[in-house]
Write a protein that holds these residues in place. Structure first.
Motif, PDB file in Angstrom:
ATOM      1  N   SER A  37       0.804  -1.286  -0.001  1.00 24.15           N
ATOM      2  CA  SER A  37      -0.186  -0.087  -0.074  1.00 24.15           C
ATOM      3  C   SER A  37       0.945   1.207  -0.009  1.00 24.15           C
ATOM      4  O   SER A  37       2.044   1.132   0.285  1.00 24.15           O
ATOM      5  N   ILE A  38       0.299   2.319  -0.319  1.00 20.54           N
ATOM      6  CA  ILE A  38       0.885   3.700  -0.415  1.00 20.54           C
ATOM      7  C   ILE A  38       1.596   3.920   1.098  1.00 20.54           C
ATOM      8  O   ILE A  38       2.599   4.423   1.104  1.00 20.54           O
ATOM      9  N   LYS A  39       0.959   3.523   1.945  1.00 16.97           N
ATOM     10  CA  LYS A  39       1.475   3.896   3.397  1.00 16.97           C
ATOM     11  C   LYS A  39       2.597   3.128   3.624  1.00 16.97           C
ATOM     12  O   LYS A  39       3.469   3.599   4.066  1.00 16.97           O
ATOM     13  N   GLU A  40       2.644   1.649   3.284  1.00 17.16           N
ATOM     14  CA  GLU A  40       3.601   0.904   3.749  1.00 17.16           C
ATOM     15  C   GLU A  40       4.868   1.639   2.782  1.00 17.16           C
ATOM     16  O   GLU A  40       6.197   1.594   3.328  1.00 17.16           O
ATOM     17  N   GLN A  42       5.357   4.564   1.941  1.00 16.85           N
ATOM     18  CA  GLN A  42       5.992   5.865   2.582  1.00 16.85           C
ATOM     19  C   GLN A  42       6.721   5.581   3.847  1.00 16.85           C
ATOM     20  O   GLN A  42       7.624   6.353   4.012  1.00 16.85           O
ATOM     21  N   GLU A  43       6.223   4.670   4.528  1.00 17.71           N
ATOM     22  CA  GLU A  43       6.839   4.240   5.946  1.00 17.71           C
ATOM     23  C   GLU A  43       8.466   3.824   5.680  1.00 17.71           C
ATOM     24  O   GLU A  43       9.054   4.100   6.589  1.00 17.71           O
ATOM     25  N   GLU A  44       8.262   3.103   4.600  1.00 16.76           N
ATOM     26  CA  GLU A  44       9.453   2.686   4.129  1.00 16.76           C
ATOM     27  C   GLU A  44      10.687   3.833   3.784  1.00 16.76           C
ATOM     28  O   GLU A  44      11.882   3.949   4.146  1.00 16.76           O
ATOM     29  N   LYS A  46      10.731   7.032   4.462  1.00 11.71           N
ATOM     30  CA  LYS A  46      10.176   8.093   4.943  1.00 11.71           C
ATOM     31  C   LYS A  46      10.864   9.542   4.611  1.00 11.71           C
ATOM     32  O   LYS A  46      10.175  10.337   4.504  1.00 11.71           O
ATOM     33  N   ARG A  50       6.642  13.366  -0.577  1.00 11.34           N
ATOM     34  CA  ARG A  50       5.192  12.440  -1.117  1.00 11.34           C
ATOM     35  C   ARG A  50       4.789  12.680  -2.193  1.00 11.34           C
ATOM     36  O   ARG A  50       4.271  12.053  -3.122  1.00 11.34           O
ATOM     37  N   TYR A  54       4.152   9.888  -5.101  1.00  9.91           N
ATOM     38  CA  TYR A  54       2.803   9.880  -6.101  1.00  9.91           C
ATOM     39  C   TYR A  54       3.253   9.773  -7.630  1.00  9.91           C
ATOM     40  O   TYR A  54       2.930   9.058  -8.273  1.00  9.91           O
ATOM     41  N   GLN A  75      -7.848   2.195   0.662  1.00  8.71           N
ATOM     42  CA  GLN A  75      -6.397   2.303   0.399  1.00  8.71           C
ATOM     43  C   GLN A  75      -5.926   1.718  -0.779  1.00  8.71           C
ATOM     44  O   GLN A  75      -6.432   0.290  -1.131  1.00  8.71           O
ATOM     45  N   THR A  77      -3.380  -0.020  -3.146  1.00  7.71           N
ATOM     46  CA  THR A  77      -2.414  -0.985  -3.082  1.00  7.71           C
ATOM     47  C   THR A  77      -1.907  -1.322  -4.436  1.00  7.71           C
ATOM     48  O   THR A  77      -2.503  -1.117  -5.625  1.00  7.71           O
TER      49      THR A  77
END
Lengths: 138, 138
Positions: A37-40, A42-44, A46, A50, A54, A75, A77
């Motif tokens: 997912s985009i969230k994952e 982004q967390e990797e 950091k 942003r 995208y 979400q 993915t």
DNA sequence: GTTTATGTACAACAATGTTGCAAAAATGCA
DNA sequence: TGCATTTTTGCAACATTGTTGTACATAAAC
């Protein structure tokens, strides 16, 4: 082939310039070997911007490097496309499994069953299965 | 049955109170007889509150009145559930067709082909077809 | 009608995604 | 290698989409 060379080849074949951000994103996908997912992502990554992320993901999607997996959760993915996909001849038929327990989305290798509807011209088929994945069902 | 009575029955059977907003939303779905994006609903019910609309749609989704259609565009679309759906026994197997030309998403009556994956427990199946719909293909 | 549970409206916030543009980096070529 | 060209990035600002809290209003039940 070494991973970095493989990534470079993928980018070159799509006429995408080889930049740190793009290599990092692809390397992460190969390392995890699953949909992300985009969230994952982004967390990797950091410290990366942003907007840039995208744009990288959009470029990858448009050029058949990644595919967006439809999900009603909102979400978004992404999954790596198979080697057979390229910018011109992108294979859009994908089958995914979303685990209702752990939330993981997996790409399944099985072929989406052929469906035809009279009067309609079907070009892509996306099958999304939900339930319990192998590890959660055990 | 008259439309308003039908709508009232649907709401009552889900233990949802009959309010103007809910009746308006459902009436709009019955009138259009097709899937609707949040944007379309908002444009129709201009004077209603955005938050209220989201809460109505969430309540409808949770209670088996509407179903959310997964789409990789990010635009969430809703469709009326079949009469057989209710809060406890919601039939999640849906088949949708998205026209790449006019953008309309249709619910198809055809049954989603059965798929089984060894080791996995499949509970829902969503098949999303894309291509040209009847009118656009003609 | 009165009571009570539920739903709505408003404000404020949070998350997600996009656009424009100047600076920086990647590629191609002399 | 060094220079010119093109693409990509980073930043700021904006737009869209969805959520939370809370006081007020309404529907249902008596």
């Amino acid at each position: 082939m070494a991973r970095y060379s493989k990534i470079k080849n993928i980018l070159k074949s799509r006429n995408l310039r080889i930049t740190d951000g793009r290599v990092d994103v692809l390397e992460f996908f190969f390392r995890k070997g699953k949909t992300l997912s985009i969230k994952e992502i982004q967390e990797e990554l950091k410290d990366s911007d942003r907007v840039t992320l995208y744009r990288i993901l959009n470029a990858f999607t448009e050029n058949g490097v990644l595919h967006k997996i439809p999900d009603d959760s909102g979400q978004v993915t992404f999954g790596l496309c198979h080697d057979t996909c390229d910018a011109e001849d992108h294979n859009h038929d994908h089958m995914h499994f979303k685990c209702l327990d752990c939330g993981t989305i997996e790409c399944l290798e099985q072929q989406v069953p052929e469906v035809s509807i009279p009067g309609y011209q079907v070009k892509e088929a996306n099958l999304i299965l939900k339930g319990l994945c192998k590890s959660c069902a055990a």
